[in-house]
Design a protein around this motif. Structure first.
Motif, PDB file in Angstrom:
ATOM      1  N   LEU A 200       0.838  -1.206   0.000  1.00 47.24           N
ATOM      2  CA  LEU A 200       0.000   0.000   0.000  1.00 47.24           C
ATOM      3  C   LEU A 200       0.873   1.256   0.000  1.00 47.24           C
ATOM      4  CD1 LEU A 200      -2.703   1.577   0.415  1.00 47.24           C
ATOM      5  CD2 LEU A 200      -2.365   1.255   2.875  1.00 47.24           C
ATOM      6  N   PHE A 201       1.863   1.281   0.888  1.00 49.85           N
ATOM      7  CA  PHE A 201       2.712   2.478   0.994  1.00 49.85           C
ATOM      8  C   PHE A 201       3.477   2.728  -0.308  1.00 49.85           C
ATOM      9  CE2 PHE A 201       2.901   1.515   5.802  1.00 49.85           C
ATOM     10  CZ  PHE A 201       1.731   2.223   6.007  1.00 49.85           C
ATOM     11  N   GLY A 202       3.917   1.645  -0.939  1.00 46.46           N
ATOM     12  CA  GLY A 202       4.649   1.784  -2.199  1.00 46.46           C
ATOM     13  C   GLY A 202       3.748   2.424  -3.259  1.00 46.46           C
ATOM     14  N   GLN A 203       2.508   1.896  -3.337  1.00 51.91           N
ATOM     15  CA  GLN A 203       1.584   2.423  -4.361  1.00 51.91           C
ATOM     16  C   GLN A 203       1.179   3.860  -4.021  1.00 51.91           C
ATOM     17  OE1 GLN A 203      -1.870  -0.029  -5.042  1.00 51.91           O
ATOM     18  NE2 GLN A 203      -2.626   1.276  -6.723  1.00 51.91           N
ATOM     19  N   LEU A 204       1.041   4.147  -2.732  1.00 54.27           N
ATOM     20  CA  LEU A 204       0.685   5.504  -2.302  1.00 54.27           C
ATOM     21  C   LEU A 204       1.783   6.490  -2.702  1.00 54.27           C
ATOM     22  CD1 LEU A 204      -1.258   7.329  -0.750  1.00 54.27           C
ATOM     23  CD2 LEU A 204      -0.134   6.630   1.370  1.00 54.27           C
ATOM     24  N   ALA A 205       3.033   6.099  -2.469  1.00 60.10           N
ATOM     25  CA  ALA A 205       4.160   6.987  -2.801  1.00 60.10           C
ATOM     26  C   ALA A 205       4.177   7.269  -4.306  1.00 60.10           C
ATOM     27  CB  ALA A 205       5.471   6.335  -2.357  1.00 60.10           C
ATOM     28  N   GLU A 206       3.935   6.199  -5.067  1.00 61.98           N
ATOM     29  CA  GLU A 206       3.919   6.318  -6.523  1.00 61.98           C
ATOM     30  C   GLU A 206       2.805   7.279  -6.966  1.00 61.98           C
ATOM     31  OE1 GLU A 206       4.688   2.097  -8.148  1.00 61.98           O
ATOM     32  OE2 GLU A 206       2.744   2.757  -8.945  1.00 61.98           O
ATOM     33  N   THR A 207       1.619   7.080  -6.356  1.00 64.51           N
ATOM     34  CA  THR A 207       0.458   7.888  -6.732  1.00 64.51           C
ATOM     35  C   THR A 207       0.694   9.368  -6.409  1.00 64.51           C
ATOM     36  OG1 THR A 207      -0.898   5.981  -6.163  1.00 64.51           O
ATOM     37  CG2 THR A 207      -2.059   8.057  -6.520  1.00 64.51           C
ATOM     38  N   LEU A 208       1.259   9.618  -5.225  1.00 67.41           N
ATOM     39  CA  LEU A 208       1.496  11.016  -4.832  1.00 67.41           C
ATOM     40  C   LEU A 208       2.398  11.713  -5.839  1.00 67.41           C
ATOM     41  CD1 LEU A 208       1.897  10.790  -0.936  1.00 67.41           C
ATOM     42  CD2 LEU A 208      -0.143  11.314  -2.282  1.00 67.41           C
ATOM     43  N   GLU A 209       3.384  10.966  -6.323  1.00 69.90           N
ATOM     44  CA  GLU A 209       4.258  11.490  -7.394  1.00 69.90           C
ATOM     45  C   GLU A 209       3.418  11.844  -8.612  1.00 69.90           C
ATOM     46  OE1 GLU A 209       7.622  11.976  -8.422  1.00 69.90           O
ATOM     47  OE2 GLU A 209       7.768  12.138  -6.227  1.00 69.90           O
ATOM     48  N   GLN A 210       2.582  10.878  -8.995  1.00 68.61           N
ATOM     49  CA  GLN A 210       1.857  11.003 -10.266  1.00 68.61           C
ATOM     50  C   GLN A 210       0.808  12.104 -10.248  1.00 68.61           C
ATOM     51  OE1 GLN A 210       0.642   6.923 -10.664  1.00 68.61           O
ATOM     52  NE2 GLN A 210       2.668   6.267 -11.379  1.00 68.61           N
ATOM     53  N   ILE A 211       0.240  12.385  -9.081  1.00 69.64           N
ATOM     54  CA  ILE A 211      -0.748  13.476  -9.023  1.00 69.64           C
ATOM     55  C   ILE A 211      -0.078  14.778  -8.612  1.00 69.64           C
ATOM     56  CG2 ILE A 211      -2.654  11.875  -8.552  1.00 69.64           C
ATOM     57  CD1 ILE A 211      -2.607  12.776  -5.637  1.00 69.64           C
ATOM     58  N   ASP A 212       1.251  14.765  -8.598  1.00 68.74           N
ATOM     59  CA  ASP A 212       2.051  15.953  -8.273  1.00 68.74           C
ATOM     60  C   ASP A 212       1.653  16.541  -6.912  1.00 68.74           C
ATOM     61  OD1 ASP A 212       4.049  17.777  -8.669  1.00 68.74           O
ATOM     62  OD2 ASP A 212       2.742  19.235  -9.643  1.00 68.74           O
ATOM     63  N   LEU A 242      -9.347  -2.061  -0.660  1.00 67.54           N
ATOM     64  CA  LEU A 242     -10.163  -0.883  -0.953  1.00 67.54           C
ATOM     65  C   LEU A 242      -9.270   0.331  -1.267  1.00 67.54           C
ATOM     66  CD1 LEU A 242     -12.946   0.591  -0.941  1.00 67.54           C
ATOM     67  CD2 LEU A 242     -12.587   1.000   1.507  1.00 67.54           C
ATOM     68  N   LEU A 243      -8.304   0.579  -0.375  1.00 65.61           N
ATOM     69  CA  LEU A 243      -7.439   1.749  -0.561  1.00 65.61           C
ATOM     70  C   LEU A 243      -6.621   1.631  -1.835  1.00 65.61           C
ATOM     71  CD1 LEU A 243      -6.313   2.235   3.141  1.00 65.61           C
ATOM     72  CD2 LEU A 243      -7.627   3.870   1.768  1.00 65.61           C
ATOM     73  N   ARG A 244      -6.148   0.429  -2.116  1.00 70.78           N
ATOM     74  CA  ARG A 244      -5.339   0.257  -3.331  1.00 70.78           C
ATOM     75  C   ARG A 244      -6.205   0.424  -4.581  1.00 70.78           C
ATOM     76  NH1 ARG A 244      -0.127  -3.498  -2.944  1.00 70.78           N
ATOM     77  NH2 ARG A 244       0.108  -2.347  -4.889  1.00 70.78           N
ATOM     78  N   VAL A 246      -8.730   2.552  -4.747  1.00 68.87           N
ATOM     79  CA  VAL A 246      -8.857   4.014  -4.879  1.00 68.87           C
ATOM     80  C   VAL A 246      -7.601   4.574  -5.536  1.00 68.87           C
ATOM     81  CG1 VAL A 246      -9.015   6.178  -3.585  1.00 68.87           C
ATOM     82  CG2 VAL A 246     -10.385   4.202  -2.874  1.00 68.87           C
ATOM     83  N   LEU A 247      -6.449   4.104  -5.065  1.00 70.91           N
ATOM     84  CA  LEU A 247      -5.181   4.602  -5.622  1.00 70.91           C
ATOM     85  C   LEU A 247      -5.059   4.242  -7.097  1.00 70.91           C
ATOM     86  CD1 LEU A 247      -2.704   3.801  -2.689  1.00 70.91           C
ATOM     87  CD2 LEU A 247      -3.617   6.042  -3.352  1.00 70.91           C
ATOM     88  N   ALA A 248      -5.490   3.026  -7.434  1.00 68.85           N
ATOM     89  CA  ALA A 248      -5.378   2.588  -8.833  1.00 68.85           C
ATOM     90  C   ALA A 248      -6.196   3.523  -9.728  1.00 68.85           C
ATOM     91  CB  ALA A 248      -5.839   1.146  -8.971  1.00 68.85           C
ATOM     92  N   ASP A 249      -7.394   3.901  -9.239  1.00 72.34           N
ATOM     93  CA  ASP A 249      -8.223   4.819 -10.039  1.00 72.34           C
ATOM     94  C   ASP A 249      -7.569   6.194 -10.147  1.00 72.34           C
ATOM     95  OD1 ASP A 249     -10.084   3.026 -10.773  1.00 72.34           O
ATOM     96  OD2 ASP A 249     -11.646   3.660  -9.352  1.00 72.34           O
ATOM     97  N   ALA A 250      -7.000   6.640  -9.030  1.00 73.23           N
ATOM     98  CA  ALA A 250      -6.319   7.952  -9.064  1.00 73.23           C
ATOM     99  C   ALA A 250      -5.160   7.903 -10.064  1.00 73.23           C
ATOM    100  CB  ALA A 250      -5.819   8.328  -7.672  1.00 73.23           C
ATOM    101  N   GLN A 251      -4.480   6.786 -10.079  1.00 77.19           N
ATOM    102  CA  GLN A 251      -3.347   6.635 -11.014  1.00 77.19           C
ATOM    103  C   GLN A 251      -3.846   6.638 -12.462  1.00 77.19           C
ATOM    104  OE1 GLN A 251      -1.641   3.109  -8.907  1.00 77.19           O
ATOM    105  NE2 GLN A 251       0.293   4.254  -9.027  1.00 77.19           N
TER     106      GLN A 251
END
Ligand code: SAH
Length: 268
Positions: A200-212, A242-244, A246-251
């Motif tokens: 989860l944390f890995g995907q979150l870090a990636e997503t935060l990058e991608q949404i600037d 669930l959280l992943r 949400v992140l996948a959609d944000a990505q």
């Protein structure tokens, strides 16, 4: 609390090592003592004098070794003591009812108000002999596994020194009760595994990058806070899914937006 800890007076308790065979253990014992605020080390007929191994294992507690008096016999080392406790790995072979280390430490602290107290530790191979145990007023046994009861000498010193430290801090009114970090729920049945959380944390870090999200700030600080937040929530596997999701959609949305050229293309 800090002031209480600092002002806790060192009790008049000496640690007596009898017939120590490995000089390194003298250093380790000194270190164990010093971490717990004890300073009076006494040696009785060590097999070898303190040497470079002692110094290496003392890791900065050499002052205790240098100041340690050396006696030929245990009787001489404890002659002026009010109370003498013999620490033994063998609970059944001794006549005296052994004290639990916690009980021993509390009583030792009380006794030390009226005169020196000695905690006596035996040889690595053979412990304290019967004559030496005869000189003790009480025995202390660390309730180890009876099938493998003998601790390393310095480890045994550490346990007793720690208990004394807790007794000193309790007496000084410091709060020594172990506390669970108040906002952290203890993991229960069904809690997510370490690997699931890291995913989860890995995907979150990636997503935060991608949404600037960071906008030029260092990402570490936000990730530290988010980690703490999610760890407090005691997530289970379904929460992670669930959280992943949400992140996948944000990505996915970030990818679309990048393709449309509306955000800087940060997506690799
Ligand atoms: N083989 C020895 C063990 C010696 S260990 C024996 O059977 O006695 C070295 C010293 O560490 C012991 O003499 C004792 O003072 C201390 N020690 C080790 N394990 C202990 C335990 N479970 N409880 C109390 N003291 C212990």
């Amino acid at each position: 609390m800090e002031t209480q800890l600092e002002s806790a007076p060192a009790p008049d308790v000496r640690i007596v090592l009898v017939g120590t065979q490995h000089p390194g253990n003298i250093g380790s014992a000194a270190r164990a003592m010093k971490t717990m605020g004890l300073s009076r080390l006494v040696l009785v007929a060590p097999e070898k004098a303190p040497d470079r191994d002692t110094q290496a294992m003392a890791a900065g507690a050499d002052d205790l070794v240098e100041a340690a008096p050396v006696f030929a016999t245990l009787a001489e080392a404890v002659a002026d003591c009010r109370w003498v406790l013999g620490c033994t790995a063998r609970s059944r072979r001794i006549q005296l009812e052994p004290l639990h280390p916690r009980d021993a430490a509390r009583r030792a602290l009380l006794a030390a108000a009226n005169g020196p107290v000695a905690l006596v530790f035996g040889r690595e191979r053979t412990g304290l002999d019967n004559d030496e145990l005869q000189l003790c007023h009480a025995a202390v046994h660390i309730p180890s596994d009876p099938a493998f009861s003998s601790l390393n000498l310095a480890a045994a010193v550490q346990v007793l020194a720690y208990e004394l430290r807790c007794a000193v801090l309790d007496a000084a009114g410091a709060d020594t009760q172990p506390t669970l970090a108040m906002r952290t729920a203890p993991p229960g049945e069904g809690s997510a595994s370490h690997a699931e959380l890291e995913g989860l944390f890995g995907q979150l870090a990636e997503t935060l990058e991608q949404i600037d999200f960071h906008k030029g700030r260092a990402p570490e600080s936000a990730m530290r806070k988010l980690r703490r937040l999610y760890l407090r929530a005691n997530l289970d596997s379904a929460d992670i899914r669930l959280l992943r999701g949400v992140l996948a959609d944000a990505q996915r949305m970030a990818r679309l937006a990048a393709a449309m050229g509306s955000v800087p293309a940060k997506i690799g």
